[in-house]
Motif scaffolding. Structure first.
Motif, mmCIF file in Angstrom:
data_model
loop_
_atom_site.group_PDB
_atom_site.id
_atom_site.type_symbol
_atom_site.label_atom_id
_atom_site.label_comp_id
_atom_site.label_asym_id
_atom_site.label_seq_id
_atom_site.Cartn_x
_atom_site.Cartn_y
_atom_site.Cartn_z
ATOM 1 N N ILE A 120 -21.885 -25.705 34.966
ATOM 2 C CA ILE A 120 -21.166 -25.028 33.711
ATOM 3 C C ILE A 120 -19.982 -24.040 34.173
ATOM 4 C CG2 ILE A 120 -21.064 -23.974 31.508
ATOM 5 C CD1 ILE A 120 -24.098 -25.055 31.381
ATOM 6 N N LEU A 121 -18.721 -24.461 34.147
ATOM 7 C CA LEU A 121 -17.779 -22.882 34.409
ATOM 8 C C LEU A 121 -17.597 -22.372 33.200
ATOM 9 C CD1 LEU A 121 -15.829 -21.741 36.211
ATOM 10 C CD2 LEU A 121 -14.116 -23.518 35.302
ATOM 11 N N VAL A 122 -17.664 -21.012 33.091
ATOM 12 C CA VAL A 122 -17.370 -20.130 32.078
ATOM 13 C C VAL A 122 -16.033 -19.088 32.373
ATOM 14 C CG1 VAL A 122 -17.930 -18.096 30.402
ATOM 15 C CG2 VAL A 122 -19.695 -19.793 31.325
ATOM 16 N N THR A 123 -14.787 -19.556 31.699
ATOM 17 C CA THR A 123 -13.790 -18.723 32.150
ATOM 18 C C THR A 123 -13.863 -17.346 31.348
ATOM 19 O OG1 THR A 123 -12.056 -19.564 30.487
ATOM 20 C CG2 THR A 123 -12.331 -20.981 32.612
ATOM 21 N N GLY A 124 -13.166 -16.400 31.925
ATOM 22 C CA GLY A 124 -13.184 -15.128 30.989
ATOM 23 C C GLY A 124 -14.948 -14.415 30.939
ATOM 24 N N ALA A 125 -15.623 -14.903 32.062
ATOM 25 C CA ALA A 125 -16.928 -14.446 32.044
ATOM 26 C C ALA A 125 -17.249 -12.956 32.327
ATOM 27 C CB ALA A 125 -17.631 -15.464 33.102
ATOM 28 N N ASP A 126 -16.108 -12.368 32.464
ATOM 29 C CA ASP A 126 -16.101 -10.942 32.720
ATOM 30 C C ASP A 126 -15.959 -10.190 31.470
ATOM 31 O OD1 ASP A 126 -13.663 -12.049 33.058
ATOM 32 O OD2 ASP A 126 -12.635 -10.743 34.329
ATOM 33 N N GLY A 127 -15.498 -10.795 30.502
ATOM 34 C CA GLY A 127 -15.224 -10.125 29.178
ATOM 35 C C GLY A 127 -16.237 -10.073 28.196
ATOM 36 N N PHE A 128 -16.086 -9.792 26.878
ATOM 37 C CA PHE A 128 -17.027 -9.328 26.018
ATOM 38 C C PHE A 128 -17.851 -10.423 25.339
ATOM 39 C CE2 PHE A 128 -17.431 -9.038 21.191
ATOM 40 C CZ PHE A 128 -18.561 -8.654 21.163
ATOM 41 N N VAL A 187 -18.994 -29.108 33.077
ATOM 42 C CA VAL A 187 -18.842 -28.410 31.784
ATOM 43 C C VAL A 187 -17.756 -27.465 31.692
ATOM 44 C CG1 VAL A 187 -19.662 -27.695 29.620
ATOM 45 C CG2 VAL A 187 -20.908 -29.539 30.666
ATOM 46 N N VAL A 188 -16.888 -27.152 31.190
ATOM 47 C CA VAL A 188 -15.890 -25.873 31.235
ATOM 48 C C VAL A 188 -15.965 -25.231 29.723
ATOM 49 C CG1 VAL A 188 -13.682 -24.812 31.323
ATOM 50 C CG2 VAL A 188 -14.387 -26.963 32.785
ATOM 51 N N LEU A 189 -16.400 -24.163 29.742
ATOM 52 C CA LEU A 189 -16.251 -23.161 28.429
ATOM 53 C C LEU A 189 -15.049 -22.228 28.600
ATOM 54 C CD1 LEU A 189 -20.121 -22.476 27.829
ATOM 55 C CD2 LEU A 189 -18.785 -24.462 27.115
ATOM 56 N N HIS A 190 -14.090 -22.576 28.102
ATOM 57 C CA HIS A 190 -12.713 -21.791 28.399
ATOM 58 C C HIS A 190 -12.649 -20.746 27.369
ATOM 59 C CE1 HIS A 190 -8.855 -20.527 29.438
ATOM 60 N NE2 HIS A 190 -8.299 -21.290 28.236
ATOM 61 N N LEU A 191 -13.008 -19.489 27.934
ATOM 62 C CA LEU A 191 -12.433 -18.348 26.931
ATOM 63 C C LEU A 191 -11.751 -17.214 27.533
ATOM 64 C CD1 LEU A 191 -15.868 -19.035 26.866
ATOM 65 C CD2 LEU A 191 -16.043 -16.873 25.717
ATOM 66 N N ALA A 192 -11.195 -17.360 28.858
ATOM 67 C CA ALA A 192 -10.194 -16.335 29.320
ATOM 68 C C ALA A 192 -9.134 -16.462 28.236
ATOM 69 C CB ALA A 192 -9.818 -16.947 30.777
ATOM 70 N N ALA A 193 -8.563 -14.976 27.909
ATOM 71 C CA ALA A 193 -7.166 -15.084 27.285
ATOM 72 C C ALA A 193 -7.014 -13.674 27.051
ATOM 73 C CB ALA A 193 -7.624 -15.523 25.871
ATOM 74 N N LEU A 194 -5.890 -13.444 27.011
ATOM 75 C CA LEU A 194 -5.363 -11.990 26.218
ATOM 76 C C LEU A 194 -5.611 -12.101 24.692
ATOM 77 C CD1 LEU A 194 -2.009 -11.300 28.231
ATOM 78 C CD2 LEU A 194 -4.284 -9.969 28.606
ATOM 79 N N ILE A 195 -6.289 -11.231 24.266
ATOM 80 C CA ILE A 195 -6.710 -11.078 22.750
ATOM 81 C C ILE A 195 -6.259 -9.930 21.992
ATOM 82 C CG2 ILE A 195 -8.775 -12.589 23.136
ATOM 83 C CD1 ILE A 195 -10.656 -10.157 23.140
ATOM 84 N N ALA A 196 -5.545 -8.839 22.644
ATOM 85 C CA ALA A 196 -5.400 -7.630 21.926
ATOM 86 C C ALA A 196 -4.166 -7.795 20.847
ATOM 87 C CB ALA A 196 -5.214 -6.304 22.688
ATOM 88 N N ILE A 197 -4.251 -7.529 19.894
ATOM 89 C CA ILE A 197 -3.128 -7.994 18.922
ATOM 90 C C ILE A 197 -1.946 -7.153 19.055
ATOM 91 C CG2 ILE A 197 -2.374 -8.357 16.518
ATOM 92 C CD1 ILE A 197 -5.299 -9.658 15.966
ATOM 93 N N PRO A 198 -2.340 -5.670 18.997
ATOM 94 C CA PRO A 198 -1.186 -4.840 19.047
ATOM 95 C C PRO A 198 -0.403 -4.939 20.536
ATOM 96 C CG PRO A 198 -2.940 -3.909 18.131
ATOM 97 C CD PRO A 198 -3.672 -5.108 18.556
ATOM 98 N N TYR A 199 -1.088 -5.263 21.546
ATOM 99 C CA TYR A 199 -0.585 -5.469 23.030
ATOM 100 C C TYR A 199 0.432 -6.674 22.763
ATOM 101 C CZ TYR A 199 0.101 -5.367 27.923
ATOM 102 O OH TYR A 199 0.718 -5.265 29.141
ATOM 103 N N SER A 200 -0.020 -7.593 22.029
ATOM 104 C CA SER A 200 0.805 -8.918 21.907
ATOM 105 C C SER A 200 2.422 -8.679 21.538
ATOM 106 C CB SER A 200 0.052 -9.986 21.400
ATOM 107 O OG SER A 200 0.230 -9.887 19.958
ATOM 108 N N TYR A 201 2.501 -7.672 20.474
ATOM 109 C CA TYR A 201 3.889 -7.165 19.999
ATOM 110 C C TYR A 201 4.459 -6.466 21.082
ATOM 111 C CZ TYR A 201 1.233 -7.323 15.650
ATOM 112 O OH TYR A 201 0.512 -7.710 14.428
#
Length: 336
Positions: free
Chosen positions: A8-16, A80-94
């Protein structure tokens, strides 16, 4: 799908959420490759704090989800790939929308394309409740219209569509999990619950927040992790979008009161203009309909309702008020 003997690959495994998910998979005896963001400090993010037996069982791949070659190397030999890696902070997206397109849309394309070429048996792509925008009806079902009210949510809509297009076009075995507002230990201070807790824990009685009347459906991280694993295991989830939420709506103002009650403190809230979203971009109301998750996955929240929310808050407060954990947060600064 039985995950036994599956790589199983988990992307974004270092995040929350990713770190909690990775640890739980290891505890259940699964073979996990943790995709973490490469950095010169050789940091594995939150996985650095994992127990030694967890870290010793990990196959760690350091790379960048934006790099298609590196992504393909990471996916190789995984079932299996569980893909979580993403930029998620909404204010920073602006502030930096281009990075959200590169990471969230193109990064997802890299994962999906590699999974197709390497004939992965299951991909679970992570969406977000933000793709719905302000609720047009409640509770929000998976049939609710999508509305990108921020560059972040627009990028996640794009990523979701890329993932589902490969199911429709190439029969890639894809499922989309759509968690509502996850909270719990290790969450970034850019999120409202850690913002409240860390300010109170640092002795502030006048805390700074943005909008108080908006409502959210908060989901404790253990429930979210169970949702991911349930989606990965379910053959019925293929080609489906599935909400993972508590089906309990509460305002930010009421959330402050509950946290203060749990922490046995009295606080006042001051509106900080820096924390207010741009006009028309604030998602005013989120409330999950989780009937599909119950029907297809047999999943339901263990921390549901007001009492479940309070129980999750107690566990979250306990973690954040540990002096070692609290010292890693800058409660006196606004985290964009």
């Amino acid at each position: 799908m039985d995950l036994t003997n599956k790589k199983i690959l988990v992307t974004g495994a270092d995040g929350f959420i990713g770190s909690h998910l990775t640890e739980e998979l290891i505890r259940r005896g699964h073979d996990v490759r943790a995709f973490v963001l490469y950095n010169s400090f050789n940091s594995w993010g939150w996985l650095d704090q994992a127990p030694n037996d967890i870290k010793g069982s990990l196959d760690v791949f350091a790379g960048d989800i934006r790099d298609p070659y590196g992504v393909k190397v990471a996916v190789k030999s995984c079932d299996v790939v569980l893909h979580l890696a993403a930029l998620i902070a909404i204010p920073y997206s602006y502030h930096s929308p281009d990075t959200y397109i590169d990471t969230n849309v193109k990064g997802t394309l890299n994962v999906i394309q590699a999974a197709r070429e390497l004939e992965v048996q299951k991909v679970v792509h992570t969406s977000t409740s933000e793709v719905y925008g302000t609720a047009q009806f409640v509770p929000i079902t998976e049939q609710h219209p999508l509305r990108g009210q921020s560059p972040y949510s627009a990028s996640k809509i794009g990523a979701d569509q890329i993932a589902m297009s490969f199911y429709d076009s190439f029969s890639l075995p894809v499922s989309i999990i759509r968690p509502f507002n996850t909270y719990g230990p290790r969450q970034s201070a850019r999120a409202v619950i850690p913002t409240i807790i860390t300010q109170i824990a640092n002795g502030l009685t006048n805390i700074k927040l943005g909008a108080l009347n908006t409502t959210r459906d908060f989901n404790f991280v253990k429930d979210t992790v169970d949702g991911f694993i349930s989606v990965a295991q379910s053959d019925q989830s293929l080609g489906e979008v599935i909400n993972i939420g508590s089906n309990f709506e509460i305002s930010i103002g009421e959330t402050v009161e509950l946290i203060a009650e749990v922490m046995n403190e009295k606080v006042k809230v001051n509106t900080d203009e820096m924390r207010i979203r741009p006009e028309k971009s604030e998602v005013e109301r989120l409330w999950a309909d989780n009937a599909k998750a119950k029907r297809i996955l047999g999943w339901e929240p263990k921390y549901g309702g007001r009492e479940g929310f309070k129980r999750g808050l107690r566990e979250t407060v306990e973690w954040f008020t540990n002096p070692h954990n609290l010292s890693t947060y800058k409660a006196d600064r606004y985290n964009i």
